[in-house]
Design a protein around this motif. Sequence first.
Motif, PDB file in Angstrom:
ATOM      1  N   LYS A 105       0.704  -1.238  -0.022  1.00 52.00           N
ATOM      2  CA  LYS A 105      -0.059   0.042   0.022  1.00 52.00           C
ATOM      3  C   LYS A 105       0.930   1.344  -0.015  1.00 52.00           C
ATOM      4  CE  LYS A 105      -4.066  -2.160   2.088  1.00 52.00           C
ATOM      5  NZ  LYS A 105      -3.748  -3.416   2.080  1.00 52.00           N
ATOM      6  N   LYS A 150       2.913   4.428  -1.190  1.00 47.34           N
ATOM      7  CA  LYS A 150       2.384   5.246  -2.108  1.00 47.34           C
ATOM      8  C   LYS A 150       3.681   6.111  -2.890  1.00 47.34           C
ATOM      9  CE  LYS A 150      -2.031   4.630  -1.806  1.00 47.34           C
ATOM     10  NZ  LYS A 150      -2.819   4.279  -2.958  1.00 47.34           N
ATOM     11  N   GLU A 192       3.610   6.449  -6.771  1.00 49.35           N
ATOM     12  CA  GLU A 192       2.821   7.435  -7.264  1.00 49.35           C
ATOM     13  C   GLU A 192       3.036   8.784  -6.746  1.00 49.35           C
ATOM     14  OE1 GLU A 192      -2.070   7.437  -7.330  1.00 49.35           O
ATOM     15  OE2 GLU A 192      -1.165   6.000  -5.986  1.00 49.35           O
ATOM     16  N   GLN A 224       1.446   3.659 -10.949  1.00 51.06           N
ATOM     17  CA  GLN A 224       1.319   2.658 -10.013  1.00 51.06           C
ATOM     18  C   GLN A 224       1.731   1.207 -10.384  1.00 51.06           C
ATOM     19  OE1 GLN A 224      -3.113   2.533  -9.471  1.00 51.06           O
ATOM     20  NE2 GLN A 224      -3.066   4.822  -9.591  1.00 51.06           N
ATOM     21  N   ASN A 228       1.766  -2.903  -9.251  1.00 53.46           N
ATOM     22  CA  ASN A 228       1.166  -3.930  -8.159  1.00 53.46           C
ATOM     23  C   ASN A 228       2.206  -4.758  -7.717  1.00 53.46           C
ATOM     24  OD1 ASN A 228      -1.276  -3.371  -9.004  1.00 53.46           O
ATOM     25  ND2 ASN A 228      -1.709  -5.146 -10.162  1.00 53.46           N
ATOM     26  N   ASP A 232      -0.891   7.484 -14.017  1.00 52.84           N
ATOM     27  CA  ASP A 232      -2.031   8.105 -13.624  1.00 52.84           C
ATOM     28  C   ASP A 232      -2.802   9.017 -14.575  1.00 52.84           C
ATOM     29  OD1 ASP A 232      -1.745   6.960 -11.051  1.00 52.84           O
ATOM     30  OD2 ASP A 232      -0.870   8.925  -9.924  1.00 52.84           O
TER      31      ASP A 232
END
Length: 332
Positions: free
Chosen positions: A162, A164, A167, A173, A175, A326
């Motif tokens: 999780k 960030k 980002e 992003q 995985n 994004d």
Amino acid sequence: MKKLGTLFIVTVLLALGACNSSGSKERFLPPSTGGINSLMVVMDTELWRGPVGEKIREEFAAQIVGLPQIEPKFSLTQIPPKVFKGTTTHSRSLLYVEQDSTSLAHIKNDAYSKPQKVAVVTGPTEEVLIKNLDSLADRAIKEFKANEIAEAQKRFERSLSKDKALEEEFGIQLNVPSLYKVGRRENKFVWMDIQIPKGTMNIIAYEMPWDYFNNDSTFVEDIVRMRDSIGKSFIPGPYENTYMITEKAFAPYVFPAEIGGKKAAEVKGVWEIHGYPMAGPFLTYIINDKENNRKMIIEGFTFAPSEAKRDYMFELEAILKTIKFDSDLPKG
């Protein structure tokens, strides 16, 4: 032998036809099985020991480029057709080769399990079998690998990081499995890693100006210059004045690619530590991010001395290929 081959082909076609003829009813298929990068080869043992088997090994167990030692594209397991039943039919990647009066070279999806790729090659003589294998090998390898990438991604998506950092720094992003942790973040540079039994697996991200690579004739040299500069600035070795560079003895391999919906260059090679005997494989994607006027660089590299590295690098490739920008995602 001919009856076995014909029976297999008919069975596959009937199974696939059942899906289409059942209307809205979907035929139940068990989940496929098998280790990542494993390939079940169903063929007569005599064929396997002869020129046809040699052709299969030449194509499907060929050496992977960019690794410091010899490792095959797929780990092959051969079984004769008479034992091809039950759970053996659930293997995720299957290559069925049979000497038969029919000449075929094609790929079917989800014949016995899901997801599954079944490459079927038949022919009346060994020469025809080899010719059909030659015509199908590149496509089969591509589809097998895509299926394996999807399986690897499905496995690590069960528990994702999780964090960030990627980002917030780059507007991208990935995985990334939750066991990877950010160890360094500064000046538009992010480094994540995970401990493995005898070393580490690593992901780094940074960006370069859009016009950094402006000469095709020096592209490879510019890649090495870029990686060495980043290594010197951000990836230190175990002692003072040691740092990561691209191996000097061999130039990296460069291939055209598409990743995250954008054109890119895929770079495979070996890194080493300047001034210290450490080395390992790396995989770099140089992505044309025109929307943000930059080259977005994401890379995976492994340090695992005396260990096989194929599957480590494959996991890193699967992670890198989940990239999303994004700026490309729907707003709101």
